[in-house]
Design a protein around this motif. Structure first.
Motif, PDB file in Angstrom:
ATOM      1  N   LYS A   1      94.296  57.120  45.380  1.00 37.12           N
ATOM      2  CA  LYS A   1      94.214  56.307  44.160  1.00 37.12           C
ATOM      3  C   LYS A   1      93.057  56.817  43.310  1.00 37.12           C
ATOM      4  N   ALA A   2      93.183  56.663  41.984  1.00 38.69           N
ATOM      5  CA  ALA A   2      92.124  57.133  41.078  1.00 38.69           C
ATOM      6  C   ALA A   2      91.282  55.945  40.649  1.00 38.69           C
TER       7      ALA A   2
ATOM      8  N   TRP B   1      79.347  43.959  41.212  1.00 42.41           N
ATOM      9  CA  TRP B   1      78.093  44.668  41.453  1.00 42.41           C
ATOM     10  C   TRP B   1      78.160  45.883  40.537  1.00 42.41           C
ATOM     11  N   PRO B   2      77.013  46.516  40.227  1.00 43.28           N
ATOM     12  CA  PRO B   2      77.038  47.497  39.129  1.00 43.28           C
ATOM     13  C   PRO B   2      78.015  48.655  39.306  1.00 43.28           C
ATOM     14  N   SER B   3      78.210  49.113  40.553  1.00 41.17           N
ATOM     15  CA  SER B   3      79.082  50.297  40.721  1.00 41.17           C
ATOM     16  C   SER B   3      80.492  49.914  41.159  1.00 41.17           C
ATOM     17  N   MET B   4      80.870  48.672  40.957  1.00 38.17           N
ATOM     18  CA  MET B   4      82.230  48.262  41.322  1.00 38.17           C
ATOM     19  C   MET B   4      83.251  49.019  40.473  1.00 38.17           C
ATOM     20  N   PHE B   5      84.347  49.472  41.082  1.00 38.03           N
ATOM     21  CA  PHE B   5      85.349  50.186  40.280  1.00 38.03           C
ATOM     22  C   PHE B   5      85.963  49.221  39.266  1.00 38.03           C
ATOM     23  N   ARG B   6      86.378  49.776  38.147  1.00 41.88           N
ATOM     24  CA  ARG B   6      86.893  48.923  37.076  1.00 41.88           C
ATOM     25  C   ARG B   6      88.399  49.088  36.899  1.00 41.88           C
ATOM     26  N   GLY B   7      89.019  49.874  37.771  1.00 41.82           N
ATOM     27  CA  GLY B   7      90.471  50.013  37.683  1.00 41.82           C
ATOM     28  C   GLY B   7      90.953  51.134  38.583  1.00 41.82           C
ATOM     29  N   TYR B   8      92.246  51.069  38.929  1.00 46.93           N
ATOM     30  CA  TYR B   8      92.935  52.225  39.505  1.00 46.93           C
ATOM     31  C   TYR B   8      93.769  52.767  38.355  1.00 46.93           C
ATOM     32  N   LEU B   9      93.543  54.011  37.968  1.00 50.18           N
ATOM     33  CA  LEU B   9      94.287  54.545  36.829  1.00 50.18           C
ATOM     34  C   LEU B   9      95.785  54.434  37.093  1.00 50.18           C
ATOM     35  N   GLY B  10      96.483  53.850  36.135  1.00 52.94           N
ATOM     36  CA  GLY B  10      97.940  53.766  36.220  1.00 52.94           C
ATOM     37  C   GLY B  10      98.446  52.748  37.224  1.00 52.94           C
ATOM     38  N   GLN B  11      97.569  51.957  37.827  1.00 53.26           N
ATOM     39  CA  GLN B  11      98.035  51.000  38.848  1.00 53.26           C
ATOM     40  C   GLN B  11      97.307  49.668  38.669  1.00 53.26           C
ATOM     41  N   GLU B  12      97.571  49.041  37.539  1.00 54.53           N
ATOM     42  CA  GLU B  12      96.859  47.809  37.213  1.00 54.53           C
ATOM     43  C   GLU B  12      97.116  46.692  38.221  1.00 54.53           C
ATOM     44  N   GLU B  13      98.379  46.594  38.620  1.00 51.87           N
ATOM     45  CA  GLU B  13      98.749  45.510  39.532  1.00 51.87           C
ATOM     46  C   GLU B  13      98.059  45.676  40.884  1.00 51.87           C
ATOM     47  N   ARG B  14      98.014  46.910  41.332  1.00 49.57           N
ATOM     48  CA  ARG B  14      97.361  47.192  42.606  1.00 49.57           C
ATOM     49  C   ARG B  14      95.882  46.827  42.542  1.00 49.57           C
TER      50      ARG B  14
END
Ligand code: ATP
Ligand code: MG
Length: 596
Positions: free
Chosen positions: A242-243, A436-449
Motif C-alpha cells: 500500500k502507498a 500523532w504528527p507522523s500519522m499517515f494521511r491516506g493510502y493512495l487510491g484506497q480511501e475506503e481501506r
C-alpha cells in the motif's frame, strides 16, 4: 536455555553519554509538542518543511554523511554541501515548471545523489517517494502507476535496465532526470556497456547539468505542516503493498523519537541499515539524523557479515539501528566473528521491522556487550511508537513501552464496536490513539481501506499483542498469521522464539495448517546454524525441545528443516507464502519477495 527475564539497566554506568530519556513516565506526563516544535526550530506550527529542517540548520562544516563504497573507500559530505546541492535541485525542479504537491520518485542506489534528490524534492514542496532499486520492472511499474508522479530521478544504469523497457507505460512522467553513474557501481552482475549506451538517453535531463545551472541560494518555498511530503510503500508482507502518504509535520516525530528511542546526540555516528526504499530507511536513514545534526553512515554495499562488522568498527558507529534478520545472520556467522571486531564506540543497538526473538537480545549482550533494543512501528505510523528505551530495563522478547506522545492500547473489535482492554496480559489488537504528527494521511487510491483503519478515535494496526502490568508490549503476530488450534490462539512469534533457543536453529517460521479435527496444526520451518546437519535425530530433538518449552498444545506437530526462508526485499519472513506453498495455493502478490 533458561535465563533471567530482565536485563537491568544502570544509567549511571557504561557510556559517558547521558541519555535524553531517563524517566519515560515523567517525559510522557510533561510532553509538550509546542515546546518540542520550538526546540526543533520547526516554524510557527502552521508552516514547516522537512527538507529545510534537515539540511539548513547545522554548521556548514559539520559532517552530515559518511558515504562508504561497496569496496570500502569512504567520503564525507558536509551539511554545507548538502544544503547547497539540495537548494540547487529544488530550484531546478521549480525551473522545470514542477509545482508544490507534484510527485517525484527517486530510484537511486544508496549514496549522496539519493539524499540530494529526496531532500531537494522536499525543499521544493514536491512529494518525494524513494524506491527500492532491487525491484524489477513489474513492482516498479505497479508503484509508479499507483502514484503517477510527474518526475523521476534515476541513474543511467537503472534507467537503461528498468525504466527504458517500460517507458511507453509511464506517460504520466513529464521529466526523467538521469544521473550519469558508473556501470560498475551497480551491484553484482554488471552487463557489458555498449558504446551507444554511453551518454544521455533521449528525452531525459542530465542531473549534473541541471544542478550546475541552478543557484545554490536558499529556497523560499513555504510548505504547510499538513502538506503532503512523502509516499512510502509498505513491505507487502501480507499482500499487495500500500502507498502511505505522510506530511511535513512528520519531521517533529522523526526528530523526537530519534531522541527518545535512539538517543541521538550531535556527537553520535549513526548507522541505519535500512534502505531508503522502506520507511525506516527514509525516516531514520535520511531524515532523523540530519534533523539532529548527527553524522550518518551511508553504505553503498550490501549485507555481508564481515563487511558490516568492519564498518561498525572503522566508522566508530555509536548508535546502530538495524533489523532482526541482519542480527540473526550475524548470529549465524558466529559470536567469535563479532568479538574479533571490538566496537568500543558502540553504545546503543536498536532493531525494528520484525519480531525480535529474546535469544537475539541475549546474543547481543554476549557478542557486543549490549542488549538489542527492539522497537515497533509501521509504514503507516511514520515513526517509532513503542520502544525499549535506554531509560528502562529490557524484558527480552518485549517491544517495550509506548513513547511519550503515543497513546497505545490493546483493543478488541466486535462488529462496529471497539472495546479497549485494560486488563494486563490479554491478547488483542494493538491500537494507537489518533492523531500523532507522523500519522499517515491516506493510502493512495484506497480511501475506503484508509477509513477502515480507524475506529472511535483509534488507529488499528492489524498486529496482535498484549501489554503486561508494567506497560510493556509483547508481539503475538499479525492478525492474519495467528494460528487457531483446538480452541487456542497461537502466536507464531512465541513458537519461533522457543525454537530459536535451540543451539542448532538460526531462523524459524511457523504457520497454521488446516486440520479437520483441531482447526489448524502448527508447522515450523527452520534454518540451521552453520555446522549443524539435518537428520532425523536433530528433528526429533527439536520437536522434543519445543514440546518441553511450549507444551503439547502449542508446540509444532511438524518441523521441516529448510535451506532458507522466503523473505520480503526488506528482510521480513513471508509466512503467507510458506502457507500457500504448503497448501498448494496460489502465491498471490510476490513482487516484494527477495529474488523475485
Ligand atoms: P504490508 O503492510 O504490506 O503487509 P508490512 O506490514 O510488513 O507489509 P511495514 O509497514 O514495513 O510493512 O511493517 C510493519 C509491520 O512489521 C508491523 O505491522 C509488524 O507486523 C512488523 N513489525 C515491525 N516492528 C516489529 C517489532 N518490533 N516486533 C514485531 N513485529 C514488528
Ligand atoms: Mg502492514
Amino acid at each position: 536455555m533458561l535465563r533471567a527475564t530482565l536485563i537491568r539497566k544502570n544509567l549511571a554506568t557504561g557510556s559517558s553519554v547521558r541519555p535524553w530519556l531517563t524517566d519515560l513516565e515523567a517525559a510522557r506526563a510533561q510532553l509538550d509538542w509546542e515546546a518540542l516544535r520550538r526546540e526543533l526550530g520547526a516554524g510557527d506550527g502552521q508552516h514547516l518543511n522537512i527538507g529545510q529542517l534537515a539540511t539548513d540548520r547545522q554548521p556548514a562544516t559539520r559532517t552530515a554523511l559518511r558515504v562508504v563504497g561497496a569496496q570500502g573507500g569512504a567520503r564525507s559530505v558536509s551539511f554545507g554541501e548538502l544544503s547547497a546541492s539540495t537548494n540547487r535541485f529544488a530550484h531546478a525542479l521549480r525551473g522545470l515548471g514542477l509545482q508544490p504537491g507534484d510527485g517525484l520518485f527517486v530510484l537511486c542506489p544508496r549514496g549522496e545523489p539519493l539524499f540530494t534528490a529526496v531532500l531537494g524534492t522536499l525543499k521544493a514542496g514536491l512529494v518525494a517517494a524513494p524506491l527500492f532499486t532491487a525491484f524489477g520492472p513489474e513492482p516498479l511499474a505497479t508503484r509508479l502507476s499507483i502514484a503517477r508522479p510527474k518526475a523521476l530521478v534515476t541513474t543511467r544504469t537503472l534507467y537503461r535496465r528498468r525504466i527504458e523497457p517500460m517507458r511507453a507505460r509511464l506517460g504520466f512522467l513529464q521529466h526523467m532526470i538521469v544521473i550519469d553513474d558508473d556501470e560498475a557501481d551497480e551491484a553484482s552482475t554488471p552487463a557489458p556497456l555498449e558504446p551507444s549506451a554511453l551518454g544521455l538517453p533521449p528525452g531525459t535531463i542530465d542531473w549534473s547539468t541541471l544542478l550546475a545551472q541552478a543557484p545554490a541560494s536558499p529556497v523560499t518555498v513555504r510548505t504547510r505542516a499538513q502538506d503532503p511530503a512523502l509516499i512510502h510503500f509498505t513491505s507487502g508482507t501480507t499482500g499487495t503493498p500500500k502507498a502511505a502518504l505522510h506530511v511535513h509535520e512528520a519531521a517533529l516525530m522523526h526528530w523526537a523519537t530519534a531522541r527518545w528511542a535512539l538517543d541521538l546526540h550531535p556527537e553520535d555516528i549513526f548507522w541505519c541499515t535500512a534502505d531508503p526504499g522502506w520507511v525506516t530507511g527514509t525516516s531514520y536513514g535520511i531524515l532523523a539524523p540530519l534533523l539532529h545534526g548527527v553524522t550518518s553512515v551511508v553504505d553503498e554495499g550490501e549485507f555481508d557479515a564481515l563487511r558490516w562488522l568492519a564498518m561498525l568498527q572503522r566508522e566508530r558507529v555509536s548508535v546502530w539501528y538495524t533489523a532482526p534478520t541482519a542480527l540473526r545472520m550475524l548470529m549465524k556467522a558466529g559470536t567469535a566473528l563479532v568479538r574479533a571486531h571490538p566496537c568500543p564506540a558502540l553504545r546503543l543497538v536498536a532493531s525494528v521491522g520484525e519480531p525480535l526473538n529474546p535469544e537475539v537480545v541475549w546474543w547481543g549482550l554476549e557478542a557486543f556487550g549490549l542488549p538489542v533494543h527492539d522497537n515497533w512501528w509501521q509504514t503507516e505510523t511514520g515513526g517509532i511508537m513503542v520502544a525499549n528505551t535506554l531509560a528502562a530495563d529490557i524484558k527480552p522478547g518485549s517491544m517495550g513501552r509506548a513513547l511519550p506522545g503515543v497513546e497505545a492500547a490493546i483493543v478488541r473489535r466486535s462488529g462496529e464496536r471497539l472495546e479497549v482492554i485494560d486488563e494486563p496480559g490479554v491478547e488483542g489488537e494493538l491500537a494507537l490513539r489518533v492523531p500523532w504528527p507522523s500519522m499517515f494521511r491516506g493510502y493512495l487510491g484506497q480511501e475506503e481501506r484508509y477509513e477502515k483503519c480507524f475506529s472511535q478515535g483509534w488507529y488499528l494496526s492489524g498486529d496482535l499483542a498484549r501489554r503486561d502490568a508494567d506497560g510493556c508490549y509483547w508481539f503475538v503476530g499479525r492478525a492474519d498469521d495467528v494460528i487457531k488450534s483446538a480452541g487456542h490462539l497461537i502466536g507464531p512469534f512465541e513458537v519461533e522464539s522457543a525454537l530459536m533457543e535451540h543451539p542448532a536453529v538460526a531462523e524459524a517460521a511457523v504457520i497454521g495448517k488446516p486440520d479437520a479435527l483441531v482447526g489448524e496444526t502448527v508447522k515450523a520451518f527452520v534454518v540451521l546454524r552453520d555446522g549443524f546437519a539435518a537428520d532425523t535425530s536433530l528433528q526429533a530433538q527439536l520437536l522434543a525441545h519445543a514440546r518441553t518449552r511450549l507444551g503439547p498444545a502449542v508446540a509444532p506437530k511438524e518441523i521441516a528443516v529448510v535451506a532458507s526462508l522466503p523473505h520480503t526485499r526488506s528482510g521480513k519472513v513471508m509466512r503467507r507464502l510458506l502457507r500457500a506453498r504448503e497448501l498448494g495455493l496460489p502465491e498471490g502478490d510476490t513482487s516484494t519477495l527477495e529474488g523475485a
